[in-house]
Structure formats: C-alpha cells, structure tokens
Design a protein around this motif. Structure first.
Motif, mmCIF file in Angstrom:
data_model
loop_
_atom_site.group_PDB
_atom_site.id
_atom_site.type_symbol
_atom_site.label_atom_id
_atom_site.label_comp_id
_atom_site.label_asym_id
_atom_site.label_seq_id
_atom_site.Cartn_x
_atom_site.Cartn_y
_atom_site.Cartn_z
ATOM 1 N N THR A 86 -32.241 21.952 -62.372
ATOM 2 C CA THR A 86 -33.168 21.812 -61.613
ATOM 3 C C THR A 86 -34.267 22.662 -62.072
ATOM 4 O O THR A 86 -35.365 23.022 -61.305
ATOM 5 C CB THR A 86 -32.859 22.234 -60.227
ATOM 6 N N GLY A 87 -33.965 23.515 -63.198
ATOM 7 C CA GLY A 87 -34.968 24.386 -63.809
ATOM 8 C C GLY A 87 -35.452 25.554 -62.776
ATOM 9 O O GLY A 87 -34.743 25.969 -61.966
ATOM 10 N N GLU A 88 -36.709 26.159 -62.960
ATOM 11 C CA GLU A 88 -37.049 27.256 -62.400
ATOM 12 C C GLU A 88 -37.168 27.116 -60.897
ATOM 13 O O GLU A 88 -36.625 28.003 -60.133
ATOM 14 C CB GLU A 88 -38.440 27.799 -62.892
ATOM 15 N N GLN A 89 -37.702 25.963 -60.368
ATOM 16 C CA GLN A 89 -37.546 25.827 -59.089
ATOM 17 C C GLN A 89 -36.309 25.871 -58.393
ATOM 18 O O GLN A 89 -35.987 26.252 -57.207
ATOM 19 C CB GLN A 89 -38.033 24.374 -58.804
ATOM 20 N N GLY A 90 -35.121 25.476 -59.106
ATOM 21 C CA GLY A 90 -33.806 25.608 -58.361
ATOM 22 C C GLY A 90 -33.379 27.195 -58.319
ATOM 23 O O GLY A 90 -32.853 27.336 -57.456
ATOM 24 N N TRP A 91 -33.701 27.816 -59.283
ATOM 25 C CA TRP A 91 -33.543 29.270 -59.324
ATOM 26 C C TRP A 91 -34.227 29.962 -58.042
ATOM 27 O O TRP A 91 -33.511 30.646 -57.256
ATOM 28 C CB TRP A 91 -34.007 30.133 -60.348
ATOM 29 N N GLN A 92 -35.576 29.545 -57.653
ATOM 30 C CA GLN A 92 -36.326 30.082 -56.625
ATOM 31 C C GLN A 92 -35.675 29.742 -55.356
ATOM 32 O O GLN A 92 -35.795 30.423 -54.268
ATOM 33 C CB GLN A 92 -37.809 29.470 -56.554
ATOM 34 N N ASP A 93 -35.310 28.318 -55.165
ATOM 35 C CA ASP A 93 -34.709 27.903 -54.218
ATOM 36 C C ASP A 93 -33.449 28.806 -53.794
ATOM 37 O O ASP A 93 -32.980 29.014 -52.595
ATOM 38 C CB ASP A 93 -34.040 26.237 -54.242
ATOM 39 N N ALA A 94 -32.741 29.185 -54.796
ATOM 40 C CA ALA A 94 -31.398 29.803 -54.497
ATOM 41 C C ALA A 94 -31.852 31.135 -53.923
ATOM 42 O O ALA A 94 -31.316 31.535 -52.666
ATOM 43 C CB ALA A 94 -30.727 30.062 -55.851
ATOM 44 N N LEU A 95 -32.974 31.875 -54.422
ATOM 45 C CA LEU A 95 -33.255 33.087 -53.841
ATOM 46 C C LEU A 95 -33.813 33.033 -52.337
ATOM 47 O O LEU A 95 -33.327 33.865 -51.771
ATOM 48 C CB LEU A 95 -34.601 33.727 -54.775
ATOM 49 N N THR A 96 -34.662 32.047 -52.068
ATOM 50 C CA THR A 96 -35.128 31.757 -50.882
ATOM 51 C C THR A 96 -33.811 31.602 -49.899
ATOM 52 O O THR A 96 -33.961 32.079 -48.686
ATOM 53 C CB THR A 96 -36.140 30.571 -50.761
ATOM 54 N N SER A 97 -32.982 30.813 -50.056
ATOM 55 C CA SER A 97 -31.471 30.535 -49.439
ATOM 56 C C SER A 97 -31.204 31.886 -49.038
ATOM 57 O O SER A 97 -30.651 32.252 -47.814
ATOM 58 C CB SER A 97 -30.616 29.688 -50.015
ATOM 59 N N ALA A 98 -30.984 32.623 -49.950
ATOM 60 C CA ALA A 98 -30.161 33.919 -49.832
ATOM 61 C C ALA A 98 -30.894 34.791 -48.959
ATOM 62 O O ALA A 98 -30.561 35.409 -48.060
ATOM 63 C CB ALA A 98 -30.046 34.797 -51.213
ATOM 64 N N LYS A 99 -32.301 34.725 -49.197
ATOM 65 C CA LYS A 99 -33.106 35.714 -48.333
ATOM 66 C C LYS A 99 -33.184 35.202 -46.801
ATOM 67 O O LYS A 99 -33.129 36.090 -45.840
ATOM 68 C CB LYS A 99 -34.495 35.553 -48.783
ATOM 69 N N ALA A 100 -33.147 34.094 -46.491
ATOM 70 C CA ALA A 100 -33.031 33.566 -45.127
ATOM 71 C C ALA A 100 -31.922 33.831 -44.703
ATOM 72 O O ALA A 100 -31.737 34.223 -43.282
ATOM 73 C CB ALA A 100 -33.244 31.775 -45.316
ATOM 74 N N LEU A 101 -30.729 33.632 -45.213
ATOM 75 C CA LEU A 101 -29.413 33.940 -44.687
ATOM 76 C C LEU A 101 -29.160 35.453 -44.391
ATOM 77 O O LEU A 101 -28.572 35.793 -43.152
ATOM 78 C CB LEU A 101 -28.317 33.627 -45.528
ATOM 79 N N ALA A 102 -29.844 36.399 -45.345
ATOM 80 C CA ALA A 102 -29.719 37.857 -45.044
ATOM 81 C C ALA A 102 -30.682 38.240 -43.878
ATOM 82 O O ALA A 102 -29.989 39.109 -43.216
ATOM 83 C CB ALA A 102 -30.280 38.488 -46.306
ATOM 84 N N GLU A 103 -31.787 37.622 -43.640
ATOM 85 C CA GLU A 103 -32.677 37.912 -42.289
ATOM 86 C C GLU A 103 -31.619 37.519 -41.185
ATOM 87 O O GLU A 103 -31.675 38.442 -40.275
ATOM 88 C CB GLU A 103 -33.848 37.090 -42.606
ATOM 89 N N ALA A 104 -31.135 36.213 -41.139
ATOM 90 C CA ALA A 104 -30.335 35.999 -40.147
ATOM 91 C C ALA A 104 -29.306 36.780 -39.868
ATOM 92 O O ALA A 104 -28.935 36.956 -38.599
ATOM 93 C CB ALA A 104 -29.847 34.416 -40.232
ATOM 94 N N LEU A 105 -28.801 37.164 -40.668
ATOM 95 C CA LEU A 105 -27.345 38.164 -40.501
ATOM 96 C C LEU A 105 -27.775 39.488 -40.579
ATOM 97 O O LEU A 105 -27.107 40.379 -40.176
ATOM 98 C CB LEU A 105 -26.528 38.009 -41.759
#
Lengths: 413, 413
Positions: A86-105
């Motif tokens: 999924t290229g560069e966008q896939g990498w950004q999606d991964a970072l965004t997912s991690a950030k969102a979970l970190a905030e919730a936790l």
C-alpha cells in the motif's frame, strides 16, 4: 510427562493482561474485526516476522519499534485489509493507528505494536478503525481473549487459542496464545498472525532467543500452500507479573519456560495447519536420522508441502514413492540406501528397498483420519528416517483437496 | 529475427541419427513404451540430471558413464516403471539393459545411456524389455523420431518435439529434441525426460557448458507442481556430422549454436508446462530489473510456482496481490517501493503503489487465454519489474485446476 498443565483464558490467562475484540466495520461481513491485547505494565516484547521482501506496513512498523525498544504495552490488530503493498500511505496509516490507540490508552505511541490481516493491496479503512478504538479500549477485560481471537480471524473455520501453566519458584507462570490463519486462507487474504502473552520474569534477550527457537519448531514448520504471507507476525509479551525470580540465562527454569512457550506455539501452529484451506486432515511428518535438526526440519517441511504428497493423502492413496521423491529434493544430502518410510504403522521402505505392505489397510488408516467420525484423531502420520544422524524434526500441514482450488479460484471476478 | 528456421524430423533431423519406438509390454495400457535414439558415429554427450538425493538407477548410471567418457552412441528409454527407489536390484537392471542394447547394436556397453519414466518404486519389467530390444534396434530409422517421442510419454496429452536448422560455414547445422512430462504427470508417475540431438562439430566441454546454460533458461524454469522428480534427465548428443569447422570456444558460431540449442530446450520446456496436469493455459512470467539474471529467474519461478497465483489464474481472477506476495518471498532482495506488476497489457502496480485498473477487462484477457478457442494464444503473461538492475529472466508454468487434484488424488486405491 509435561511440566505444565492446560488452563483456560488464552492470552488473558497470564497475570496482568486484558484483551478485547469488537466490530468496527472493517470486514464487509460485519463480523468482529478489531482486536486489542494490553498489558497492565510494560512487557518485554519479542517478535518474529515474515521474511518476504514485500511486507505489510505493520510488519515494518513492529520491526522498527522493537529494534529501538524491546518492550510494549499493547497490540492492535485489524482484520479486513492487510495494509500490504500500500506504499507510503500504508505506512502513514500505521502511524496514525498507533497514535490513536496510544491516546486512548494514555500511553506513549512507542509502546504500541500493530498487526493487520486481509486483502493485500488495500489500505485499512481508517475512519471506522479510528472511530472504534475508544470502544475497543473501554471493553478490554481480563476475560477478553476469546473476543480478541474471534476478531483476528478472516475465513478461519475455528478460532485458535491455548493457555498453559507451570510452576517456577513455587509460583504459577503462564503462557497464553491466540492465532489466525491457514496459509493465505481466503482469496486475496493474507497472513498468519499469532500473539503470545506470558507473565514470566525473563530477560529481553533470552525471551527473544526462546521465541525464535520456538518459532523454528512450530510456525516455521507448517505449510498449507507454500505461500509465505506479506503479514506473518508472531509477537510474544512477557510482563513479569508472576513475580518469580528473574530468568536471565539458560537453566532449569529457563528450560521449563521455553518448553512451555514451544508447546503453546506448536499447539497454535498445528491448529492453523488443521484449519488449512480445504483440509480434510492434519498431516504430521516426523524425520529422524538427519545430519542435524535443521536438515531434518527441512526434509519434513518439504514432504509436508509437496503437492503430490498432499494430493495422495486427500485421495487416501498410500503412495510412498512421492514421499521418497519429496525427501530427495529437500536439499539435504543423504544416502538413499538408508531411507526408511513409514505411514502410520505401515512400513513401506527400509534400507532404500521397497517393502510389500497391505495397501487397502494403509488406505483405511488414512480414511480413518478424515474429519468427522474421528475429530480427535484426524492426524495422518508419516515417519521418515534418512540415516544415522542425530537430527530430528517435525512438520505439519494438510491435504490438497478440490476445496483448496475452489476457495482460491472462485473469487472476486 | 532468429538465426534459425524450424524444420521437421525431431531428433532424427540432424545428420547421422536414427530413432525408434515400439510397444514392448511395459505399460499396462499397451501403448508404445520403449524408445531408442542412436547415432551412426560416436557423439559427444552432455547431460543434466535431477538434483534429488533420491534418484533413479538410470540417473546414477548416466552420471557415472558421462564422468568416465563424455560420448555415447545410443540412448534407451523405457516408460512404465521409473526404476527409482528400487535399491541394488534397480542398479543391476540398468546394467543388464545397457548390456542387452550394446549386444544388439554390436557396440560397447559404455556407449549406452539410459532413462526411465513411470511408477516410482517399481523395477523395470525386464523380460518384455529384453525381448523387445532386438525389434527396437531393427526398426530404428532416420524418420523414427515421432515413434520415439510417442514411446517416452506417460499420460502426456501430446508428444513434444522440435527441430531447428542454422547455417555455419555455409553448411546446415541442426538441433532436434523430444521430451515428455509435465511435473509428475500421473499418480506415481515421475519425470521430465528430454533428448536433444545435434550434428554440430563442437568440443565436449563447450557442449556441456552450452547445455547447462540452456537448461537454466528452459527446463529449470518450468514448474507444474513444485515436485522435482527422481528421474529428470536431459541428454544432448552432438555427432559432428554437419562437417563444419570445429566449434571449440565462444564466438559467433558458438553463439549461434547455443542460441539454437536454447531455443530447442525452451520450446520443449514450454510444451511440458502447457501440458501440465489439469492445465487450462500456459503461464509465462517475465522478470526484469533484478540484481542479476539468476535472481530474476528465481523470482519468475517462484511466482509461476505459487499455488495461490496458479489458482487465481485458473479462476481468471486478476489478483495481483498474490503476485506481489510471491515475488517478495522468492529470497531475492529488492525494495518493494520499486515493484511494478503488469498482467497482459494491464498495469496493476507501479513504484510499489497499487493502480486502478479494469478488473473485468483483465479477467477477460485471461479467459481468452483458456484452451479451446485460442489454441495458438493460450498464454497468460505476467510482467514484473523489481528495480533498476540488469537481471532478467522468464519462467513458465500453468494454472492449478480441479483436474490437478483429481489426477493426483484419485488413483490406485
């Protein structure tokens, strides 16, 4: 006799872990598709990932994370989109997912590990994923393992879960695990995923060593269709909550822990092979007499992965010549004059010479292993000896049936 | 533009060769099962054999013969029993066969090469074989190539044969070849066999080098089911009867000869892949941009051998994610950000990014390649580029259909 006993609870059996699984709306089917495993305290984290040069963004993400810091608090898993190719966008999606979970936790993003499974070449549906994270965190519980196990499957027929307990320093130490996959189960669907939790007090480097060895004797020894996935991920957490003395080098306690970890991985690996696409039985190949364990494992894996052997097993045909053929092409040198092949209790070749055997009885043995009547005894066992070496190894797989072709041919178009 | 033209005559097209094929009674079907290729004079002989550690007696026999003396007069081929995994008795049977043919031809036994194909673990039926040899020798003729091609097949749907001619020193030089096989075509049946004749005047070492390189670009680049046989054999004779100047080192004439030899091998290899068990089309995978040719060939062969890719092609599903997955696990390092994947004229991924494409048109392209209406255009072409390297390679295979499983599961029992 094993040093451990089986208990319930999966990845939440060890102390200090919670898990959750919810429907976020990532799978078209509307089934659970987002899973969380979280440790109450920092856990040391070891990982084994796909060796493919085409990898999912989450695999690159976990590798990078674990290189910087071999510990984690939480693992987020989405099913539906593999986020691979999924290229560069896939990498950004991964970072965004991690950030969102970190905030919730309310923890640091570098304490998050990620895994994805689903269609290769498709981005994660970020909107439902981000919307689902608060609910996911809220629902995490000490009995949430089964929900997490359900949320990570794609077209698996059953969920895969186990927990074992042993005693170290008079205290219970537990290892729990969940997994999904059976090769690339569904058309366009990728990946074997497995998550193991443990409450042992163990050093980081020893834990990673143990996990790598356990993977070599379990997940790396199964094959359904020979196609290594872009997303293969095995992550094992150890959070120290059993509060025994620290295990920092090999010795009695370490061996006990590694044996239990290996047993958990083997249970999950066999469960994946048994649930292989279109499989009607579990195929176990034991190889002895090889120059070393690595060679024995290689021969076992070649036999268990042979399309011709797998087709013969499906047809319940005691076609030992194909077993000999597969052993010979495994890339491990041996003298064919020492070859010995046994199917169940039927000896078919010894000292490189074919032996007479009861073909119909051998076929009946394989028929008995077919699913249905003998659900607990669905294993076809092939034993091969290639010489006088000390090397031994086991591999697991399944037969090749019409349904494998059906599942993989009749899709999208 | 090629430097050669296609002619008729198969292995008897080059000067100084005769061939024969008869029914000796080795196959239960009663079809032709014993073949002979004989050169009027001593021919230099090069061979490429299975790399399996479980090998047929004839393979060991040929290797030993060619190590001692790289020339031969005749090749004897039996179909019906593979004479593989038959122990010491199988070796004795090979020696007896060679001796009998040598007597009938009134030449030395060390001028005979042997090949077998059929059921692994079964001895050759020596009585009908020995009884058939005089008739075989008697019927050998300069137009016997087709009969020989028929006698070496097992359950191939078609025979495989070709002959090419080029001009060296103003004289015609010819290469002819026949082959059988499509992986391990029939349950219990083994082997790819191919025999190439040539009337070039070429040195022994150069001829073996040329054959090894040609095999790497042809037979070693096809796969039907990933199962290397116990009997794989490629033998090439060159008897010098074209009476050109001797080709002893690389140069214009040598390159011309090697190109023609490679073309013969590629034609036969593709014919085997097209005739793969249950195949409905020929699958060609072209890889460019790899660090070297070897790596490119390895990636191409991994893609063409992927069960998931093969199933998708059978289902006419333009499932490019599986192509990416197979490329990534081929063991050749590349940066996935450079990956480019094309199916026919449909570009599906570039610079590691998925591209939109017309799925139904791509599926229609694959349907068109299905056998029947487009017999001359039965090829599904996959083009993959993995970077900016100069390495390129091609591999050929076929799709994975229900019939593959049927052919290999429904046997003996």
């Amino acid at each position: 006799m094993s040093d451990w006993r089986e208990i319930t609870g999966g990845v939440t059996a060890p102390k200090g872990y919670r898990a959750a699984g919810i429907t976020a709306g990532l799978k078209p089917s509307g089934l659970p598709d987002l899973a969380l495993i979280v440790s109450d305290v920092d856990a040391i984290a070891a990982g084994v990932f796909t060796t493919s040069y085409v990898r999912a963004a989450c695999v690159d993400y976990c590798r990078e994370r674990l290189q910087k810091k071999a510990s984690a608090r939480a693992i987020l898993v989405n099913a539906g989109q593999a986020n691979a190719a999924t290229g560069e966008q896939g990498w950004q999606d991964a970072l965004t997912s991690a950030k969102a979970l970190a905030e919730a936790l309310q923890i640091s993003p570098d304490s998050i590990l990620l895994a994805s499974t689903g269609v290769i070449g498709r981005r994660i549906l970020m909107e439902p994923l981000l919307a689902g994270i608060p609910k996911l965190v809220e629902s995490a519980s000490e009995t949430g393992s089964d929900l997490a196990a359900q949320a990570i499957v794609t077209t698996d027929l059953v969920t895969k879960s186990i927990a074992l307990e042993t005693i170290i320093d008079d205290r219970p130490v537990r290892v729990g695990g969940i997994a999904k996959g059976s090769g690339m189960i569904h058309p366009n669907m990728a990946t074997m995923l497995s998550f193991v939790t443990c409450d042992a007090v163990v050093s980081t480097s020893l834990w990673q060593e143990m996990l790598s060895r356990a993977a070599d004797k379990s997940f790396n020894q199964i094959t359904v269709d020979g196609d290594t996935s872009t997303n293969d991920t095995l992550i094992a957490l150890a959070n120290g909550q059993s509060r025994t003395s620290a295990i920092t080098e090999m010795g009695a306690n370490a061996e006990k822990l590694e044996a239990m970890l290996t047993a958990v991985c083997q249970h999950l690996a066999k469960a994946i092979a048994r649930d292989g696409e279109g499989a009607t039985c579990l195929l176990e190949v034991q190889v002895t007499g090889a120059p070393d364990d690595k060679g024995a494992r290689q021969i076992a894996k070649t036999i268990v992965g042979s399309s011709l052997v797998k087709s013969a097993i499906f047809g319940r045909d005691p076609n030992w010549g194909r077993i000999a053929g597969a052993a010979g092409r495994a890339g491990v040198q041996f003298d064919q004059a020492n070859l010995r092949i046994q199917l169940g209790d039927f000896l078919m070749m010894e000292n490189g010479q074919p032996l007479p055997f009861d073909r119909s009885a051998a076929s009946a043995y394989m028929k008995q292993a077919a699913g249905g009547a003998y659900l607990k005894d669905d294993t076809v066992l092939i034993s091969v000896s290639v010489g006088n070496g000390n090397g031994k190894g086991i591999a697991w797989g399944c037969d090749l049936s019409y349904d494998y072709v059906k599942i993989n041919a009749e899709y999208t178009t």
